[in-house]
Design an enzyme around this catalytic site. Structure first.
Site, short mmCIF file in Angstrom:
data_model
loop_
_atom_site.label_atom_id
_atom_site.label_comp_id
_atom_site.label_asym_id
_atom_site.label_seq_id
_atom_site.Cartn_x
_atom_site.Cartn_y
_atom_site.Cartn_z
N LEU A 39 0.97 -1.24 -0.09
CA LEU A 39 0.01 0.08 -0.12
C LEU A 39 1.00 1.41 0.12
O LEU A 39 1.72 1.16 0.87
CB LEU A 39 -0.94 -0.11 1.20
CG LEU A 39 -1.64 1.28 1.41
CD1 LEU A 39 -3.14 0.67 2.30
CD2 LEU A 39 -0.96 2.37 2.55
N ASP A 41 0.46 5.48 -1.91
CA ASP A 41 -0.49 7.04 -1.66
C ASP A 41 -2.08 6.70 -1.38
O ASP A 41 -2.41 5.83 -2.15
CB ASP A 41 -0.08 7.66 -3.11
CG ASP A 41 1.12 7.79 -3.42
OD1 ASP A 41 2.13 7.15 -2.84
OD2 ASP A 41 1.54 8.42 -4.45
#
Length: 506
Positions: A39, A41
């Site tokens: 993961l 932005d």
């Protein structure tokens, strides 16, 4: 944003990612994380028909930044989240075959529309996709990329990430970039339909020669994930300073946006954690609040994240308001208090100069701690978290009021003893802390396994900590040097927002 690319793993190599991620003792439980894998932005943040939508850069196959998808989660309260189907998948051909990178969601006359950076080789170009009414199904526009190349004749360092808004009869867009030999910039475009764009020019360009990468307010050679909005009396231009593949820190200018330019008045640090709160994105919700999320990068190496099966944390949702000095004040959204359990009120414990006391009534690795303190000039207050019984591992939040200028002081996070693991980052983080005439500090500390978010008089400091003895590092304590008064100290255990492994492909 960029990161070192790694080889794409086979689906077999991805098996067990979610299970390994769930078992990792360093994985946060009340911060949003992807089901597993990678993961980064926050993207496409919006409040659509009463539902909050958080999209994010996602690799469901490995905890590595490669061939990025758009993950998607929804919430009614900005706290508890439901995984939705992956929104964007890199194409087998076309401008996003190597990744669907960062962007935004806008309302185009009732049609939800994503504007994002498609990556092919070393090229990143703007692309568009339209969605169903529930934002669960997306169709890429056949005209992609909607901007075929960066501005002609411009020697730029990069060209990616988008901020898009409606202004009168036209759409306007900022794309993060940098002018080689000058500094980071936000390139302004204009369009009648989100497909045909006219280059207007740089909205604002920084000066990379003004300092260097080690300076906490250096503006970088490229600006990632620019975000333009108004809070109070000021327009605010947020960006994250990048240089030659290295992520540095988020900053923002306050000033005035008018016409085709942004006139800056003051440069501020957005979060004192440097790269631990990076490439934030915000939205204005239906309640009129400016809500922001940021990406909490890892502080351990790639080998450790590969074993853990996951990488990257989203911050808690923050509300931005205007501080008395014109800067941004930040605080967790009030809805986060809904996770509080087992309240402990310590009243006003007495702090003696030079002493430290373990708070036996408070312990844990999922905590919400609040304190109202008053510091005399020259005094220092210390809140210790994630401490082992023998004190070998401990993380210290330190507040110091300046003796010569009592209106100012320092917020410092001391991580030198946060872990006995020599391979994790333990460098301290710090920034300026404003004080009122009485020396008061409203302090809030969120402890969520390896994620740590600190708010003091509206200033934020975010970091990661990785105790080598995580099940023992649950102690909390408080101490002082000089005259410190504790007017209030409250603590809560925080509930987890999900139980058990989650599907990598919801």
């Amino acid at each position: 944003m960029t990161h070192d690319l790694t080889a794409l793993p086979t689906p077999t190599a991805a098996e067990g990612l979610a299970e390994r991620a769930h078992r990792d003792p360093h994985r946060p439980r009340f911060h949003f994380t992807s089901p597993g894998g990678w993961l980064n932005d926050p993207n496409g943040l919006t409040h659509w028909n009463g539902v909050y939508h958080l999209f994010y850069q996602y690799n469901p196959l490995a905890p590595a930044h490669h061939r990025i998808h758009w993950g998607h989660a929804t919430s009614q309260d900005l706290v508890t989240w439901t995984d939705e189907p992956v929104a964007l998948v890199p194409g087998t051909e076309g401008p996003d075959r190597d990744g669907c990178w960062s962007g935004v969601l806008v309302d185009d006359g009732g049609v939800p529309t994503l504007v994002y950076s498609g990556r092919h080789g070393d090229r990143e170009l703007p692309c568009v996709a339209t969605g169903s009414a529930d934002l669960r199904h997306w169709t890429k526009d056949p005209a992609n990329p909607v901007i075929a190349a960066p501005p002609a004749g411009a020697d730029i360092t990069a060209f990616r990430d988008h901020c898009v808004w409606r202004e009168g009869a036209v759409w306007r867009q900022l794309i993060g970039s940098g002018i080689r030999g000058t500094g980071g910039t936000a390139l302004l475009y204009e369009s009648p339909d989100l497909r045909t764009w006219r280059y207007v020019g740089p909205l604002l360009t920084g000066d990379a020669a003004g300092g260097g990468p080690d300076d906490l307010d250096w503006t970088g050679t490229m600006w990632e994930c620019v975000d333009l909005f108004r809070v109070g009396a000021s327009d605010v231009l947020v960006f994250s300073a990048w240089d030659e593949g290295t992520t540095h820190h988020p900053l923002y200018w306050t000033g005035r946006y008018e016409g085709d330019t942004f006139t800056p008045e003051a440069l501020h640090r957005l979060d004192y954690g440097r790269r631990y709160f990076y490439v934030p994105q915000s939205t204005l919700d239906a309640h009129g609040r400016r809500v922001m999320f940021g990406w909490l990068q890892e502080g351990r190496d790639d080998e450790a994240t590969a074993v853990a099966g996951w990488s990257g944390v989203m911050s808690v949702a923050r509300v931005l308001t205007e501080a008395p000095d014109g800067s941004l004040a930040q605080a967790p959204v009030p809805e986060l208090a809904g996770l509080r359990r087992d309240h402990v009120a310590l009243g006003s414990p007495t702090l003696t100069d030079g002493t430290y006391a373990r708070l036996d009534a408070v312990s844990g690795d999922q905590l919400d701690l609040e304190a109202d303190l008053r510091l005399a000039p020259g005094a220092t207050a210390r809140l210790v978290v994630r401490e082992t019984p023998d004190g070998a591992e401990r993380t210290v939040v330190e507040l110091t009021r300046d003796a010569a200028d009592p209106a100012r002081g320092t917020l410092r996070l001391r991580r030198e003893r946060s872990s006995l693991d020599p391979d994790v980052d333990t460098e301290p983080r710090y920034g300026e802390l404003p004080f009122g005439p009485d020396g008061g500090v409203a302090l809030r500390v969120l402890v969520d396994h390896s994620a740590l978010e600190i708010f003091a008089n509206g200033r934020a400091l975010t970091a990661r900590v990785y105790p080598s003895r995580p099940t023992e590092a649950v102690g909390v304590g408080i101490g002082a040097t000089g005259a410190v008064t504790v007017d209030r100290f409250d603590a809560w255990r925080m509930e987890s927002i999900s139980e058990g492994p989650r599907p990598l492909w919801p």
